[in-house]
Scaffold this motif. Sequence first.
Motif, short mmCIF file in Angstrom:
data_model
loop_
_atom_site.label_atom_id
_atom_site.label_comp_id
_atom_site.label_asym_id
_atom_site.label_seq_id
_atom_site.Cartn_x
_atom_site.Cartn_y
_atom_site.Cartn_z
N GLY A 195 0.78 -1.23 0.00
CA GLY A 195 0.00 0.00 0.00
C GLY A 195 0.81 1.27 0.00
O GLY A 195 0.26 2.38 0.11
N LEU A 196 2.14 1.17 -0.15
CA LEU A 196 2.99 2.36 -0.13
C LEU A 196 2.96 3.07 -1.48
O LEU A 196 2.61 2.49 -2.50
N SER A 197 3.37 4.33 -1.46
CA SER A 197 3.49 5.11 -2.68
C SER A 197 4.90 4.94 -3.25
O SER A 197 5.75 4.27 -2.66
N VAL A 198 5.13 5.55 -4.42
CA VAL A 198 6.46 5.53 -5.02
C VAL A 198 6.81 6.95 -5.45
O VAL A 198 5.95 7.73 -5.88
N HIS A 199 8.08 7.30 -5.31
CA HIS A 199 8.57 8.65 -5.58
C HIS A 199 9.88 8.51 -6.35
O HIS A 199 10.82 7.88 -5.88
N ILE A 200 9.94 9.05 -7.57
CA ILE A 200 11.10 8.82 -8.43
C ILE A 200 11.33 10.01 -9.35
O ILE A 200 10.39 10.67 -9.79
N HIS A 201 12.61 10.31 -9.64
CA HIS A 201 12.96 11.32 -10.64
C HIS A 201 12.64 10.77 -12.03
O HIS A 201 13.04 9.65 -12.35
N VAL A 202 11.97 11.57 -12.84
CA VAL A 202 11.54 11.09 -14.16
C VAL A 202 11.72 12.18 -15.23
O VAL A 202 11.27 13.32 -15.04
N SER A 203 12.38 11.81 -16.32
CA SER A 203 12.53 12.70 -17.47
C SER A 203 12.99 14.10 -17.06
O SER A 203 12.46 15.11 -17.51
N GLU A 204 14.01 14.12 -16.21
CA GLU A 204 14.54 15.40 -15.72
C GLU A 204 15.41 16.08 -16.77
O GLU A 204 15.42 17.31 -16.88
N THR A 205 16.16 15.29 -17.55
CA THR A 205 17.05 15.86 -18.56
C THR A 205 16.84 15.18 -19.91
O THR A 205 16.35 14.04 -20.00
N ALA A 206 17.25 15.87 -20.96
CA ALA A 206 17.18 15.29 -22.30
C ALA A 206 18.08 14.06 -22.39
O ALA A 206 17.74 13.08 -23.07
N LYS A 207 19.23 14.09 -21.72
CA LYS A 207 20.14 12.94 -21.73
C LYS A 207 19.48 11.71 -21.12
O LYS A 207 19.63 10.59 -21.65
N GLU A 208 18.78 11.90 -20.02
CA GLU A 208 18.10 10.77 -19.39
C GLU A 208 17.12 10.12 -20.36
O GLU A 208 17.05 8.89 -20.48
N VAL A 209 16.36 10.93 -21.08
CA VAL A 209 15.38 10.40 -22.03
C VAL A 209 16.08 9.68 -23.17
O VAL A 209 15.69 8.56 -23.56
N ALA A 210 17.12 10.30 -23.72
CA ALA A 210 17.85 9.68 -24.84
C ALA A 210 18.47 8.36 -24.43
O ALA A 210 18.41 7.37 -25.16
N ASP A 211 19.09 8.33 -23.24
CA ASP A 211 19.71 7.10 -22.77
C ASP A 211 18.67 6.00 -22.53
O ASP A 211 18.92 4.83 -22.82
N CYS A 212 17.54 6.40 -22.00
CA CYS A 212 16.47 5.43 -21.73
C CYS A 212 15.96 4.83 -23.04
O CYS A 212 15.76 3.61 -23.15
N HIS A 242 10.89 16.69 -19.70
CA HIS A 242 10.91 16.28 -21.10
C HIS A 242 9.86 15.19 -21.34
O HIS A 242 10.18 13.99 -21.36
N LEU A 243 8.62 15.59 -21.51
CA LEU A 243 7.52 14.66 -21.72
C LEU A 243 7.01 14.73 -23.15
O LEU A 243 6.96 15.80 -23.75
N THR A 244 6.61 13.59 -23.68
CA THR A 244 5.90 13.56 -24.95
C THR A 244 4.40 13.63 -24.67
O THR A 244 3.96 13.48 -23.51
N LYS A 267 18.00 26.20 -12.70
CA LYS A 267 19.37 26.34 -12.23
C LYS A 267 20.30 25.32 -12.87
O LYS A 267 21.44 25.63 -13.22
N LEU A 268 19.81 24.09 -13.04
CA LEU A 268 20.63 23.03 -13.63
C LEU A 268 20.48 22.96 -15.15
O LEU A 268 21.04 22.07 -15.79
N CYS A 269 19.72 23.91 -15.71
CA CYS A 269 19.48 23.94 -17.16
C CYS A 269 18.93 22.60 -17.67
O CYS A 269 19.28 22.13 -18.76
N SER A 270 18.08 21.99 -16.87
CA SER A 270 17.46 20.73 -17.27
C SER A 270 16.39 20.93 -18.33
O SER A 270 16.05 20.01 -19.07
N GLY A 271 15.84 22.15 -18.37
CA GLY A 271 14.73 22.44 -19.27
C GLY A 271 13.60 23.07 -18.49
O GLY A 271 13.71 23.32 -17.29
N VAL A 272 12.48 23.31 -19.18
CA VAL A 272 11.34 23.96 -18.55
C VAL A 272 10.10 23.09 -18.71
O VAL A 272 9.71 22.75 -19.83
#
Length: 418
Positions: A195-212, A242-244, A267-272
Amino acid sequence: MYDLLIKNCQLDGVAADIAIENGKISAIGKITSDAAETFDASNLAALPPFYNTHTHAAMTLLRSYAEDMELFDWLSNHIWPIEAKLTEEDIYIGTRMATIEMIRSGTVYFNDSYWMPQAALRAVRESGMRATLGLLYLCNPSGEVPEAAQRANEALKAAHNAGDTLINISHTPHAVYTVSEKVLRDIAKQMENDGLSVHIHVSETAKEVADCRKEHNNMTPVEYLDSVGLINDRAMLAHCVHLTDRDREIIAARGAYIAHNPVSNLKLCSGVFDFERAKAAGCRVTLGTDGTSSNNALSMIGEMKFAALSAKLTGNSPKAGKVGDIFNIASAAGCGFAKVDGGKIAVGKAADIMFIDLKHPVLCAGYDLISDLVYAGEPAMVDSLICNGKFLMKNHFIPGEKEIIEAAAEVCKKLKNI
């Protein structure tokens, strides 16, 4: 007899009293009944407080450390190495320091992901705040969670108990690039039963998306996490810069939450993050500050202004990011994930209340209080803060604040000498 009676506050522009009993709002209006405690809220406006849906609280110890760097260099070569030197006591002090900063700026809840979360549990209990604390997962090169992290997760579960009514636990795998598919699937399976929730970084950078996409059959991080069963109505997806269109459809259909972190992303220039597109798709958007190494503050008041301005930028319209929408994502929108029946000052709702000083210079015109908070607000406007019917701060006073600041300063001195 009520537990607490708030007298003479401004509620939606009208003078009112608010009675609180057993952590709930019991009555609103002109109230003459007795109370164990009475608080004169003359010249104060009562508003729903803030629910910060993405933090790394103990990073108050690393504010201004390792500035002006790319995200992956910043994390791998600077932040993670010094974090490895933090003790459990350090993390307790850093988290306690974070609670002071959040309380001062009107926040009653935070959703946290950090090392040795059992230390954060102690800090949250002392503060009186609400929180969701994460069972942290980062894998070693073999794709397994290190034993030290496993022990820390077990320590959090052992320390948490049914009496912690203000504190929840979640699974917090760091990201798709730091947690193996096996571990992600294991977490999804556990969630079916615990019954727990989940919390995760997702699509924070373009590199993360490309690598995935490269590693997982052209799937985006959202598509990949959905394939392993982690996009659901108990999921908090941090950043989502970075969402489609398909990503947004999935998030909305599953009822997942997005934690928008505009200052950190800029600040980290991850995108908007595109707020209006997410809103139009039906996504449940909330607001977070991220940690003080990438923000560098924990003020949701400051975060709201950036959220509003970035929404106008990505939407290419001054009508985007309306003040009511922005205040909502900072307050009521996070209540579902926090498991709080709040976000509104009404009878029967949780007694979480922020009091704004209407004598603050910025508020003298008084045309639109929410607009003033979003565009010109500052933490000094928050006079008092109530969580679950109890004062976290009263007339700008927080018990133990001086000692906590001194302890944090000593830890930072130690870190400077490492």
